[in-house]
Write a protein that holds these residues in place. Sequence first.
Motif, PDB file in Angstrom:
ATOM      1  N   ASN A  45       0.822  -1.222   0.000  1.00 47.30           N
ATOM      2  CA  ASN A  45       0.000   0.000   0.000  1.00 47.30           C
ATOM      3  C   ASN A  45       0.848   1.260   0.000  1.00 47.30           C
ATOM      4  O   ASN A  45       0.600   2.195  -0.770  1.00 47.30           O
ATOM      5  N   ILE A  46       1.854   1.267   0.867  1.00 48.25           N
ATOM      6  CA  ILE A  46       2.715   2.455   0.974  1.00 48.25           C
ATOM      7  C   ILE A  46       3.493   2.677  -0.322  1.00 48.25           C
ATOM      8  O   ILE A  46       3.694   3.819  -0.751  1.00 48.25           O
ATOM      9  N   ALA A  47       3.934   1.598  -0.947  1.00 49.55           N
ATOM     10  CA  ALA A  47       4.783   1.728  -2.138  1.00 49.55           C
ATOM     11  C   ALA A  47       3.984   1.733  -3.435  1.00 49.55           C
ATOM     12  O   ALA A  47       4.555   1.751  -4.519  1.00 49.55           O
ATOM     13  N   LYS A  48       2.683   1.735  -3.316  1.00 46.09           N
ATOM     14  CA  LYS A  48       1.804   1.656  -4.482  1.00 46.09           C
ATOM     15  C   LYS A  48       2.123   2.743  -5.523  1.00 46.09           C
ATOM     16  O   LYS A  48       2.295   3.910  -5.183  1.00 46.09           O
ATOM     17  N   GLY A  49       2.200   2.344  -6.770  1.00 51.63           N
ATOM     18  CA  GLY A  49       2.405   3.295  -7.853  1.00 51.63           C
ATOM     19  C   GLY A  49       3.833   3.792  -7.996  1.00 51.63           C
ATOM     20  O   GLY A  49       4.124   4.616  -8.846  1.00 51.63           O
ATOM     21  N   GLN A  50       4.729   3.287  -7.173  1.00 52.58           N
ATOM     22  CA  GLN A  50       6.119   3.733  -7.260  1.00 52.58           C
ATOM     23  C   GLN A  50       6.916   2.830  -8.187  1.00 52.58           C
ATOM     24  O   GLN A  50       6.681   1.633  -8.267  1.00 52.58           O
ATOM     25  N   ASN A  51       7.862   3.435  -8.859  1.00 56.42           N
ATOM     26  CA  ASN A  51       8.782   2.677  -9.699  1.00 56.42           C
ATOM     27  C   ASN A  51       9.864   2.072  -8.795  1.00 56.42           C
ATOM     28  O   ASN A  51      10.720   2.776  -8.279  1.00 56.42           O
ATOM     29  N   LEU A  52       9.782   0.762  -8.609  1.00 57.08           N
ATOM     30  CA  LEU A  52      10.675   0.110  -7.643  1.00 57.08           C
ATOM     31  C   LEU A  52      12.140   0.158  -8.073  1.00 57.08           C
ATOM     32  O   LEU A  52      13.032   0.244  -7.239  1.00 57.08           O
ATOM     33  N   LYS A  53      12.365   0.115  -9.372  1.00 48.82           N
ATOM     34  CA  LYS A  53      13.755   0.192  -9.867  1.00 48.82           C
ATOM     35  C   LYS A  53      14.369   1.539  -9.509  1.00 48.82           C
ATOM     36  O   LYS A  53      15.502   1.613  -9.048  1.00 48.82           O
ATOM     37  N   GLU A  54      13.578   2.614  -9.713  1.00 47.57           N
ATOM     38  CA  GLU A  54      14.049   3.969  -9.382  1.00 47.57           C
ATOM     39  C   GLU A  54      14.254   4.106  -7.879  1.00 47.57           C
ATOM     40  O   GLU A  54      15.225   4.693  -7.410  1.00 47.57           O
ATOM     41  N   MET A  55      13.289   3.558  -7.151  1.00 49.04           N
ATOM     42  CA  MET A  55      13.331   3.630  -5.698  1.00 49.04           C
ATOM     43  C   MET A  55      14.604   2.961  -5.179  1.00 49.04           C
ATOM     44  O   MET A  55      15.318   3.514  -4.351  1.00 49.04           O
ATOM     45  N   MET A  56      14.884   1.785  -5.699  1.00 46.90           N
ATOM     46  CA  MET A  56      16.060   1.053  -5.241  1.00 46.90           C
ATOM     47  C   MET A  56      17.330   1.808  -5.628  1.00 46.90           C
ATOM     48  O   MET A  56      18.267   1.893  -4.845  1.00 46.90           O
ATOM     49  N   ALA A  57      17.366   2.365  -6.842  1.00 52.57           N
ATOM     50  CA  ALA A  57      18.554   3.107  -7.300  1.00 52.57           C
ATOM     51  C   ALA A  57      18.839   4.284  -6.369  1.00 52.57           C
ATOM     52  O   ALA A  57      19.989   4.584  -6.060  1.00 52.57           O
ATOM     53  N   LYS A  58      17.769   4.958  -5.921  1.00 52.18           N
ATOM     54  CA  LYS A  58      17.939   6.098  -5.014  1.00 52.18           C
ATOM     55  C   LYS A  58      18.435   5.653  -3.639  1.00 52.18           C
ATOM     56  O   LYS A  58      19.200   6.351  -2.986  1.00 52.18           O
ATOM     57  N   LEU A  59      17.972   4.502  -3.204  1.00 55.54           N
ATOM     58  CA  LEU A  59      18.349   4.011  -1.872  1.00 55.54           C
ATOM     59  C   LEU A  59      19.768   3.457  -1.847  1.00 55.54           C
ATOM     60  O   LEU A  59      20.430   3.471  -0.811  1.00 55.54           O
ATOM     61  N   ASP A  60      20.215   2.980  -3.011  1.00 55.81           N
ATOM     62  CA  ASP A  60      21.526   2.330  -3.096  1.00 55.81           C
ATOM     63  C   ASP A  60      22.640   3.375  -3.162  1.00 55.81           C
ATOM     64  O   ASP A  60      23.225   3.628  -4.207  1.00 55.81           O
ATOM     65  N   LYS A  61      22.937   3.966  -2.009  1.00 54.37           N
ATOM     66  CA  LYS A  61      23.874   5.100  -1.932  1.00 54.37           C
ATOM     67  C   LYS A  61      25.274   4.758  -2.413  1.00 54.37           C
ATOM     68  O   LYS A  61      25.965   5.595  -2.986  1.00 54.37           O
ATOM     69  N   ASP A  62      25.734   3.540  -2.124  1.00 50.79           N
ATOM     70  CA  ASP A  62      27.098   3.191  -2.531  1.00 50.79           C
ATOM     71  C   ASP A  62      27.124   2.525  -3.910  1.00 50.79           C
ATOM     72  O   ASP A  62      28.157   2.041  -4.356  1.00 50.79           O
ATOM     73  N   CYS A  63      25.970   2.530  -4.587  1.00 52.41           N
ATOM     74  CA  CYS A  63      25.862   1.987  -5.949  1.00 52.41           C
ATOM     75  C   CYS A  63      26.411   0.565  -6.067  1.00 52.41           C
ATOM     76  O   CYS A  63      27.048   0.220  -7.054  1.00 52.41           O
ATOM     77  N   SER A  64      26.147  -0.257  -5.053  1.00 55.85           N
ATOM     78  CA  SER A  64      26.624  -1.636  -5.077  1.00 55.85           C
ATOM     79  C   SER A  64      25.666  -2.541  -5.839  1.00 55.85           C
ATOM     80  O   SER A  64      25.954  -3.697  -6.093  1.00 55.85           O
ATOM     81  N   GLY A  65      24.496  -1.993  -6.173  1.00 56.59           N
ATOM     82  CA  GLY A  65      23.497  -2.803  -6.867  1.00 56.59           C
ATOM     83  C   GLY A  65      22.630  -3.580  -5.897  1.00 56.59           C
ATOM     84  O   GLY A  65      21.685  -4.256  -6.299  1.00 56.59           O
ATOM     85  N   GLU A  66      22.967  -3.499  -4.605  1.00 52.23           N
ATOM     86  CA  GLU A  66      22.170  -4.172  -3.579  1.00 52.23           C
ATOM     87  C   GLU A  66      21.994  -3.244  -2.386  1.00 52.23           C
ATOM     88  O   GLU A  66      22.765  -2.299  -2.209  1.00 52.23           O
ATOM     89  N   LEU A  67      20.988  -3.514  -1.593  1.00 52.12           N
ATOM     90  CA  LEU A  67      20.755  -2.698  -0.406  1.00 52.12           C
ATOM     91  C   LEU A  67      21.281  -3.406   0.826  1.00 52.12           C
ATOM     92  O   LEU A  67      21.001  -4.583   1.031  1.00 52.12           O
ATOM     93  N   ASP A  68      22.059  -2.678   1.628  1.00 47.71           N
ATOM     94  CA  ASP A  68      22.429  -3.223   2.930  1.00 47.71           C
ATOM     95  C   ASP A  68      21.400  -2.730   3.949  1.00 47.71           C
ATOM     96  O   ASP A  68      20.458  -2.013   3.610  1.00 47.71           O
ATOM     97  N   LYS A  69      21.618  -3.094   5.200  1.00 44.49           N
ATOM     98  CA  LYS A  69      20.601  -2.789   6.206  1.00 44.49           C
ATOM     99  C   LYS A  69      20.449  -1.274   6.430  1.00 44.49           C
ATOM    100  O   LYS A  69      19.359  -0.787   6.699  1.00 44.49           O
TER     101      LYS A  69
END
Length: 83
Positions: A45-69
Amino acid sequence: MSRTAAETHIKELGKIFDICAAKDGDSKTMNYNEFEEMINTNFPNIAKGQNLKEMMAKLDKDCSGELDKTEFGKCIGNFIAKC
Ligand SMILES: [Ca+2]
Ligand SMILES: [Ca+2]
Protein backbone atom coordinates in the motif's frame (compact mmCIF):
# COMPACT_ATOMS: atom_id res chain seq x y z
CA MET A 1 13.00 -3.30 31.23
CA SER A 2 10.67 -4.88 28.75
CA ARG A 3 10.76 -3.81 25.15
CA THR A 4 8.39 -1.02 24.15
CA ALA A 5 5.98 -1.27 21.24
CA ALA A 6 8.16 1.07 19.20
CA GLU A 7 11.24 -1.05 19.86
CA THR A 8 9.35 -4.18 18.91
CA HIS A 9 8.31 -2.63 15.61
CA ILE A 10 11.88 -1.62 14.81
CA LYS A 11 13.02 -5.16 15.59
CA GLU A 12 10.31 -6.57 13.32
CA LEU A 13 11.48 -4.34 10.47
CA GLY A 14 15.01 -5.63 10.93
CA LYS A 15 13.65 -9.15 10.79
CA ILE A 16 11.84 -8.41 7.52
CA PHE A 17 15.17 -7.35 6.04
CA ASP A 18 16.92 -10.48 7.32
CA ILE A 19 14.28 -12.83 5.95
CA CYS A 20 13.91 -11.14 2.55
CA ALA A 21 17.64 -10.56 2.04
CA ALA A 22 18.45 -14.19 2.78
CA LYS A 23 16.59 -15.58 -0.25
CA ASP A 24 19.73 -15.78 -2.39
CA GLY A 25 21.86 -17.14 0.46
CA ASP A 26 23.45 -13.78 1.30
CA SER A 27 21.41 -12.25 4.10
CA LYS A 28 23.66 -9.16 4.44
CA THR A 29 22.40 -7.50 1.27
CA MET A 30 19.18 -7.32 -0.70
CA ASN A 31 19.30 -7.59 -4.48
CA TYR A 32 16.57 -6.21 -6.72
CA ASN A 33 14.51 -9.40 -6.79
CA GLU A 34 14.60 -9.62 -3.03
CA PHE A 35 13.74 -5.93 -2.72
CA GLU A 36 10.78 -6.24 -5.08
CA GLU A 37 9.43 -9.24 -3.20
CA MET A 38 9.97 -7.49 0.14
CA ILE A 39 8.02 -4.44 -1.03
CA ASN A 40 5.21 -6.43 -2.61
CA THR A 41 4.84 -8.67 0.42
CA ASN A 42 5.25 -6.12 3.21
CA PHE A 43 4.59 -2.62 1.87
CA PRO A 44 2.17 -2.95 -1.06
CA ASN A 45 0.00 0.00 0.00
CA ILE A 46 2.72 2.45 0.97
CA ALA A 47 4.78 1.73 -2.14
CA LYS A 48 1.80 1.66 -4.48
CA GLY A 49 2.40 3.29 -7.85
CA GLN A 50 6.12 3.73 -7.26
CA ASN A 51 8.78 2.68 -9.70
CA LEU A 52 10.67 0.11 -7.64
CA LYS A 53 13.75 0.19 -9.87
CA GLU A 54 14.05 3.97 -9.38
CA MET A 55 13.33 3.63 -5.70
CA MET A 56 16.06 1.05 -5.24
CA ALA A 57 18.55 3.11 -7.30
CA LYS A 58 17.94 6.10 -5.01
CA LEU A 59 18.35 4.01 -1.87
CA ASP A 60 21.53 2.33 -3.10
CA LYS A 61 23.87 5.10 -1.93
CA ASP A 62 27.10 3.19 -2.53
CA CYS A 63 25.86 1.99 -5.95
CA SER A 64 26.62 -1.64 -5.08
CA GLY A 65 23.50 -2.80 -6.87
CA GLU A 66 22.17 -4.17 -3.58
CA LEU A 67 20.76 -2.70 -0.41
CA ASP A 68 22.43 -3.22 2.93
CA LYS A 69 20.60 -2.79 6.21
CA THR A 70 21.49 0.91 6.49
CA GLU A 71 20.13 1.59 3.00
CA PHE A 72 17.04 -0.41 3.87
CA GLY A 73 16.66 1.86 6.92
CA LYS A 74 16.49 4.87 4.59
CA CYS A 75 13.71 3.13 2.69
CA ILE A 76 11.74 2.74 5.92
CA GLY A 77 12.52 6.38 6.78
CA ASN A 78 11.03 7.48 3.47
CA PHE A 79 7.91 5.44 4.22
CA ILE A 80 7.58 7.08 7.63
CA ALA A 81 7.88 10.52 6.04
CA LYS A 82 4.97 9.63 3.76
CA CYS A 83 2.71 8.40 6.55
CA1 LIG B 1 20.55 -11.29 -0.55
CA1 LIG C 1 24.25 -0.62 -1.59
